[in-house]
Each structure stands twice: as C-alpha cells, then as structure tokens.
Design a protein around this motif. Structure first.
Motif, PDB file in Angstrom:
ATOM      1  N   GLU A   1       7.109  15.422  11.108  1.00 41.91           N
ATOM      2  CA  GLU A   1       5.902  15.702  10.541  1.00 41.91           C
ATOM      3  C   GLU A   1       5.245  16.989  11.087  1.00 41.91           C
ATOM      4  O   GLU A   1       4.448  17.728  10.379  1.00 41.91           O
ATOM      5  N   TYR A   2       5.284  17.264  12.201  1.00 38.25           N
ATOM      6  CA  TYR A   2       4.600  18.509  12.848  1.00 38.25           C
ATOM      7  C   TYR A   2       5.296  19.863  12.362  1.00 38.25           C
ATOM      8  O   TYR A   2       4.497  20.809  11.666  1.00 38.25           O
ATOM      9  N   PHE A   3       6.776  19.854  12.043  1.00 33.26           N
ATOM     10  CA  PHE A   3       7.104  21.130  11.655  1.00 33.26           C
ATOM     11  C   PHE A   3       6.793  21.103  10.059  1.00 33.26           C
ATOM     12  O   PHE A   3       6.829  22.367   9.657  1.00 33.26           O
ATOM     13  N   GLU A   4       6.256  20.177   9.359  1.00 30.93           N
ATOM     14  CA  GLU A   4       6.114  20.386   8.130  1.00 30.93           C
ATOM     15  C   GLU A   4       4.515  20.469   7.961  1.00 30.93           C
ATOM     16  O   GLU A   4       4.263  21.483   7.077  1.00 30.93           O
ATOM     17  N   LYS A   5       3.923  20.017   8.818  1.00 29.95           N
ATOM     18  CA  LYS A   5       2.455  19.917   8.327  1.00 29.95           C
ATOM     19  C   LYS A   5       1.622  20.625   9.433  1.00 29.95           C
ATOM     20  O   LYS A   5       0.355  21.067   9.313  1.00 29.95           O
ATOM     21  N   GLN A   6       2.115  20.937  10.573  1.00 30.01           N
ATOM     22  CA  GLN A   6       1.544  21.702  11.478  1.00 30.01           C
ATOM     23  C   GLN A   6       0.458  21.066  12.511  1.00 30.01           C
ATOM     24  O   GLN A   6       0.602  19.683  12.381  1.00 30.01           O
TER      25      GLN A   6
ATOM     26  N   PRO B   1      -2.827  20.013  12.276  1.00 29.65           N
ATOM     27  CA  PRO B   1      -3.661  18.690  11.906  1.00 29.65           C
ATOM     28  C   PRO B   1      -2.806  17.242  12.197  1.00 29.65           C
ATOM     29  O   PRO B   1      -3.344  16.290  12.585  1.00 29.65           O
ATOM     30  N   CYS B   2      -1.366  17.200  12.140  1.00 23.95           N
ATOM     31  CA  CYS B   2      -0.496  16.204  12.628  1.00 23.95           C
ATOM     32  C   CYS B   2      -0.688  15.852  13.804  1.00 23.95           C
ATOM     33  O   CYS B   2      -0.731  14.714  14.126  1.00 23.95           O
ATOM     34  N   LEU B   3      -0.689  16.871  14.648  1.00 21.89           N
ATOM     35  CA  LEU B   3      -0.784  16.437  16.206  1.00 21.89           C
ATOM     36  C   LEU B   3      -2.179  15.944  16.608  1.00 21.89           C
ATOM     37  O   LEU B   3      -2.364  15.180  17.418  1.00 21.89           O
ATOM     38  N   GLU B   4      -3.251  16.448  15.759  1.00 21.21           N
ATOM     39  CA  GLU B   4      -4.651  15.932  16.135  1.00 21.21           C
ATOM     40  C   GLU B   4      -4.429  14.458  15.855  1.00 21.21           C
ATOM     41  O   GLU B   4      -5.158  13.620  16.602  1.00 21.21           O
ATOM     42  N   ALA B   5      -4.247  13.850  14.600  1.00 20.81           N
ATOM     43  CA  ALA B   5      -4.116  12.738  14.354  1.00 20.81           C
ATOM     44  C   ALA B   5      -3.238  11.884  15.195  1.00 20.81           C
ATOM     45  O   ALA B   5      -3.553  10.776  15.433  1.00 20.81           O
ATOM     46  N   ALA B   6      -2.094  12.395  15.575  1.00 17.91           N
ATOM     47  CA  ALA B   6      -1.173  11.592  16.431  1.00 17.91           C
ATOM     48  C   ALA B   6      -1.842  11.358  17.867  1.00 17.91           C
ATOM     49  O   ALA B   6      -1.850  10.202  18.283  1.00 17.91           O
ATOM     50  N   CYS B   7      -2.745  12.355  18.481  1.00 17.72           N
ATOM     51  CA  CYS B   7      -3.396  12.344  19.771  1.00 17.72           C
ATOM     52  C   CYS B   7      -4.629  11.216  19.545  1.00 17.72           C
ATOM     53  O   CYS B   7      -4.402  10.223  20.275  1.00 17.72           O
ATOM     54  N   ASN B   8      -5.067  11.123  18.347  1.00 12.88           N
ATOM     55  CA  ASN B   8      -5.925   9.931  18.087  1.00 12.88           C
ATOM     56  C   ASN B   8      -5.451   8.719  17.889  1.00 12.88           C
ATOM     57  O   ASN B   8      -5.964   7.774  18.536  1.00 12.88           O
ATOM     58  N   ASP B   9      -4.333   8.552  17.302  1.00 11.92           N
ATOM     59  CA  ASP B   9      -3.649   7.144  17.294  1.00 11.92           C
ATOM     60  C   ASP B   9      -3.309   6.822  18.693  1.00 11.92           C
ATOM     61  O   ASP B   9      -3.376   5.619  19.052  1.00 11.92           O
TER      62      ASP B   9
END
Length: 601
Positions: A189-194, A196-204
């Motif tokens: 997901e990160y390699f595709e979406k950069q 913003p994906c990490l920020e969402a993952a950290c919040n999860d």
C-alpha cells in the motif's frame, strides 16, 4: 523491611529445615493476564500515541541517495525520536548487502542497540504485560528490533537503474511473525500510495488495545482485520496458540496461529544432521556466526537458533542481520580477545575472512531447495572455510557433550522422503527441542525450588527470610537420582554440560530471573502474614510516635508491593490498607491528617 515495635530487636530468620520448602513452581501462581475487561480502565489513563507506542517505536522509510547512500527519508509519527547513531544503524541494516542480489520484495529483521533511555507514559502497563509474558517474548530493554520490507525493482528513469526502498517497523517487541505479516499489508500500500498511507496506518495502530499477554485481539489495519492471541507465561509449553475462528469473526481477514515462531525445520534444513550440537552451542552461549546468501535467510536462522532453547530465554546478544557498518563491528570482530557470547547473521563475503577466528561457523545455502534430500554432512574443520562460497555445513572443533540422537534425524529424514508437510516437520522439531530443554532445566528448577525458605519461618514482625545460596556442588549431587535421565532418552556427559552451562550467560540470566521471582514471592507471603495480624491490638501496646512509625512503614511496604506487582492472594492489599486506615482513625486528628496523605505517586 522489618516491622517491629521499639522494644523488639530485628531477629534473624530461624534456622531452616531442609524439607517442606515452598516450591516456586507450585506456589508462585499469579492470575493470568487480564483480558478485554481491562480496556475501559486502560482507556481512562492512556494518552494520544500511547497505544501506538505499546506496539511500535516508529515507522521509517529508508531510501537510497546517490550522494548520501542509504538515508532515512521519513519517520512516522513525526514526533518519534531517534538519535543520529540509531538512524545510521537503521539505514545500513535496512538494505541487503549488494552481493545478495535481492530483486523484487524481501523481508527480514535486524536488532540494534538503543542509543539512549527513553521514558514512556505507558511504563506501568508495559511492566505489567512483561510480568505475564513468556521469557522469550518480554520487551527488549536495551535493544530495538527492525522489521524490514525491502523492494528493489528495475527503473530506467532512475540514474542507478533501480528503485530501492525499505519500509521498516521499529519495535521493542520480538513478535517477528506478526510484524512481518503486518508489513505484507502495509508495504505494498505504501509503495503505491506513499506517505498518506503511513499516516492512516499509524492512526489505526493507535486505536489498537495494548498487547497484553492472554488477550485475543482483533486489530484493524488499512481495511484488513488481523486476529491474534498474545501468549502468556502460564501457557503449557508446546501447546498450539492457534486462535480458533468462529462465525462471529466474519469481519476478520487474517488469523495468525503464532506471533513469534519461525519455521525451525526450514531454517535448520541445510544443517539438520547437527541440530543437537547447535542446541548445545546456543544453550552454552557460545560465539556463533551464521553465513547466509541473503538477510532473510540470515535473520530467520539466527532467530531459529535463539528459539531452539525455548522456554529458556537466550540471555546473550544476537544480531539476525549484521553488517560491516554496524557500530559494534570492531567490538565483535577484534582478534585481540576471545569472540564474545553473541550470535551473528551475516551475508557479506568479507566476514568469511574477518570472522575466520570464530570457533563455530554455520554456512547456510539457499533455503528454497529445502524440498530436496539433504546429503549427510560431517562437521567441517574451520581451516576449510575460506570464502562465503564454501559448502553448507557447520565448521567447528566443538565436541558435543551428549550423544547424537539418531531417532530425531531418522524421523525428519523419513518426513523428507515421504514429503511430509513442512508444518508437521516444524512441529516435530519444535517438540524435540522443547523436550530436550525441559529435561535439562527441570533438575535446575527442582534444586532452586529447594532454596526457598519454609513458609512457617515467615513472621510478620521480622524481615522476610533469605533464600539459601546456589551451591554448584550440592546441585551436582542431585543429578544422580533426579537428573535429566528421568525424562530424556539422550545419553552422554550431562554432568559436563551442566558444569559448562553454570558458567554461561544463559544460566546467569535464568538464575537472576528465578531469584527475583522467589524474592517477590517471599515479600508477598510476608505481606499476607501481616494481613492476618490484628494491627489494632498491636498498636495499643505502643506510644503514638511508635504507632505512626509503624503505619508509615506499612504504607511504604504497600506502595512497594503495588509497584512491583507482588503475587499476593486477591484482596490482600485492600484488606491490609483497610486495617491501616482503621489504625489511623484510632489516632488523634492531628496525626490522622499527616498519615492520610497519599502514599502512591
């Protein structure tokens, strides 16, 4: 701490009999780790990012810069702190050596020293969780783990012709299987979406419950729900930790049968004729180096070695993936002193020369060929190891204490011939190592239990009695009638193995832990004895000043008991506190005001 009136002197504990001592194995029973019912209490005191911090220190993205080389490009959450030394370690350890030729996606892990102590607002929760965790799953104190998902693909638009980047999870938890599974969800997901994906993952992750042993957790991440169970020290060793799925779990996408176990058979396959010797080397804390073709095989093999003595905790240092850029490179490769007690996993051919003086070297080939029948390999002499291209095998002059167990070799060979599933082979090997370790450790447990004082020697108004010292000669005498021969079919020089083990870091780590547990048990029994006393009647014999002194000592003891989470019977602390409150109420009002001040921070 002795609790006494001024007319009494602190008495030495009575001379103790040799029998009827309290067995830590039987008496040191704590309630199993709390479950979901603790969540509301937890939520009331947790701060933002505390839940995230219970699982991870941070998430890093490491890229390759033509001028700078490897560099940390992003750290999430942004407030996470890493020293420059830690960043440098992460940079070099997050990329495979150039000779590994890892095209596509590769996963592996590394371990590095923590640069500085960092206090967490989650301290009490982490200590509580650690108390209930198995020895091998306790949170690391002075090291971090790095769990890596590395991608290298051809890209003609880049000067180097390759896209090279790693997504790295930094944590103190040794949940290798869990974090690798998590990366398989996050990294693509990160390699595709950069970013913003990490920020969402950290919040999860910051909405997850804390990883307390005994809990079955459902963990949503990026639209996927993972279900896991965190093992406890009360689990029966060798039992499956598989979380059974039910119809109510329709939202669960992934159920992990284990959070930390690696596939032992796959890792040891290239050298499985020598598994018993490798078990001895790890048990004794010998200096070991694993030379492998890739970081994935290097890290898996080192983790397999460390886990083969479970449930005994490996107490020395180990590095699943080690490079020439590591800050401990000089310390661990010097020839001016004997190699340290450490297990290193390496892939760089340079180490074949640099570590040639090490006493035990394991050469691992490509694990993808594990479906083929392994050839019988003799232990090779160290002088035959000249390059990393040497044939797979174990290079050592070590002579095992125990006779080779041909039965397990035949059983595993038969499995290979009959194409037995890898999971079944892994279970056979894991059970073999468990039974071997238990046969070895049971006599030690039995002897250490005998060092515990008699329960009748514990008096509420004297300091708790001391543990008797561990005397090697006395322990050795017990082996004749109660040694490993009672539970193991393996023959050999068990006495010699014990003598060597008693000088090792693993014995030191194990005994320190057992001694701490038994001392806490003595303190708990002392507290329970106090709880049964009539404090009101005792106070009546003393002056007000003496009564205040006694109350202060009792409050101090309660505070310490709560801080150390002593294994007392349920209700002991609250009962003793109510006794103390009753004593305070019987004192003059001016003294009550002083004594009712909070006794906990």
């Amino acid at each position: 701490m002795a609790l006494q009136g001024p007319e009494e002197l602190l008495e030495d504990p009575e001379d103790l009999d040799e029998d009827a001592s309290i067995s830590p194995a039987e008496e040191m029973t704590l309630t199993a780790g709390p479950g979901a019912e603790d969540e509301p209490q937890e939520a009331a005191v947790l701060l933002p990012w505390d839940r995230f911090s219970a699982w991870l220190h941070c998430i890093c993205v490491v890229g390759f810069d033509l001028e700078l080389g490897q560099a940390v490009e992003v750290i999430y959450p942004h407030h996470s702190k890493l020293s420059e030394k830690e960043k440098t370690s992460i940079c070099y350890l997050s990329f495979p050596d150039s000779n590994s030729g890892c095209l596509g996606d590769t996963q592996f892990c590394f371990r590095f020293r923590q640069g500085s102590n960092r206090k967490s607002s989650l301290g009490c929760f982490l200590e509580n969780a650690d108390r209930d965790a198995p020895p091998c799953l306790k949170r690391e104190q002075g090291h971090y783990y790095g769990y890596v998902y590395f991608r290298q693909v051809r890209d003609k638009t880049l000067k180097r012709g390759y896209f090279q980047k790693s997504l790295v999870l930094i944590s103190k938890l040794p949940y290798v299987t869990f974090f690798h599974s998590l990366l398989k969800i996050l990294a693509p997901e990160y390699f595709e979406k950069q970013e913003p994906c990490l920020e969402a993952a950290c919040n999860d992750i910051d909405r997850w419950p804390t990883p307390h042993p005994g809990r079955v957790l459902t963990l949503p991440i990026m639209g996927v729900v993972i279900k896991v169970r965190i093992p406890t020290c009360y689990d029966k060793p060798g039992t499956s930790q598989l979380v059974q799925s039910s119809q109510s779990d329709s939202s669960v996408s992934m159920v992990l049968p284990t959070i930390h176990e690696v596939d032992l058979f796959r890792c040891f396959y290239p050298v499985f004729f020598h598994i018993q010797m490798l078990w001895e080397l790890v048990l004794l804390g010998e200096a070991l180096v694993v030379m492998a073709p890739s970081p994935a095989e290097s890290s898996d093999t080192v983790l397999a070695l460390v886990s083969c003595i479970s449930p005994l905790r490996y107490s020395s240092d180990f590095r699943p993936y080690f490079t020439i850029h590591d800050s401990e490179f000089k310390e661990y490769t010097t020839r001016t002193q004997a190699p340290p007690s450490v297990i290193l996993g390496v892939t760089n051919p340079f180490f074949a020369k640099t570590l040639q003086h090490w006493p035990h070297i394991i050469r691992i080939g490509d694990m993808k060929q594990a479906g083929e029948m392994a050839k019988q390999m003799k232990v090779k002499k160290l002088k035959n190891l000249k390059t990393l291209d040497s044939k797979p095998g174990v290079y050592t002059a070590y002579k095992p204490y125990l006779n080779k167990d041909e039965e397990i070799i035949k059983q595993l060979q038969k499995g290979v011939n009959q194409k037995r599933p890898s999971a079944a082979q892994n279970a056979i090997l894991r059970r073999y190592f468990l039974e071997l370790t238990q046969s070895f450790i049971i006599p030690l447990e039995r002897y250490v239990a005998s060092l515990m004082p008699l329960q009748k020697s514990i008096s509420p108004w004297k300091s708790p009695p001391q543990l008797r010292p561990f005397i090697q000669q006395d322990f050795m005498k017990t082996l004749e009638k109660a040694g490993p021969q009672l539970t193991s079919r393996t023959k050999g020089d068990w006495i010699g193995l014990y003598r060597h083990f008693l000088k090792s870091p693993n014995f030191d780590g194990w005994f320190r832990s057992r001694r701490r547990e038994m001392m806490q048990k003595l303190e708990a029994l002392h507290l329970e004895a106090l709880c049964e006393e009539d404090l009101q009647q005792r106070i009546e014999k003393h002056t007000e000043v003496e009564a205040v002194d006694l109350v202060l000592k009792l409050k101090e003891k309660l505070t310490q008991a709560e801080k150390e989470q002593l294994p007392v019977r349920p209700g002991t602390v609250s009962k003793l506190r109510s006794h103390i409150d009753a004593v305070i109420l019987a004192l003059p009002e001016d003294l009550q005001g002083i004594l009712h001040k909070p006794d906990t921070p």
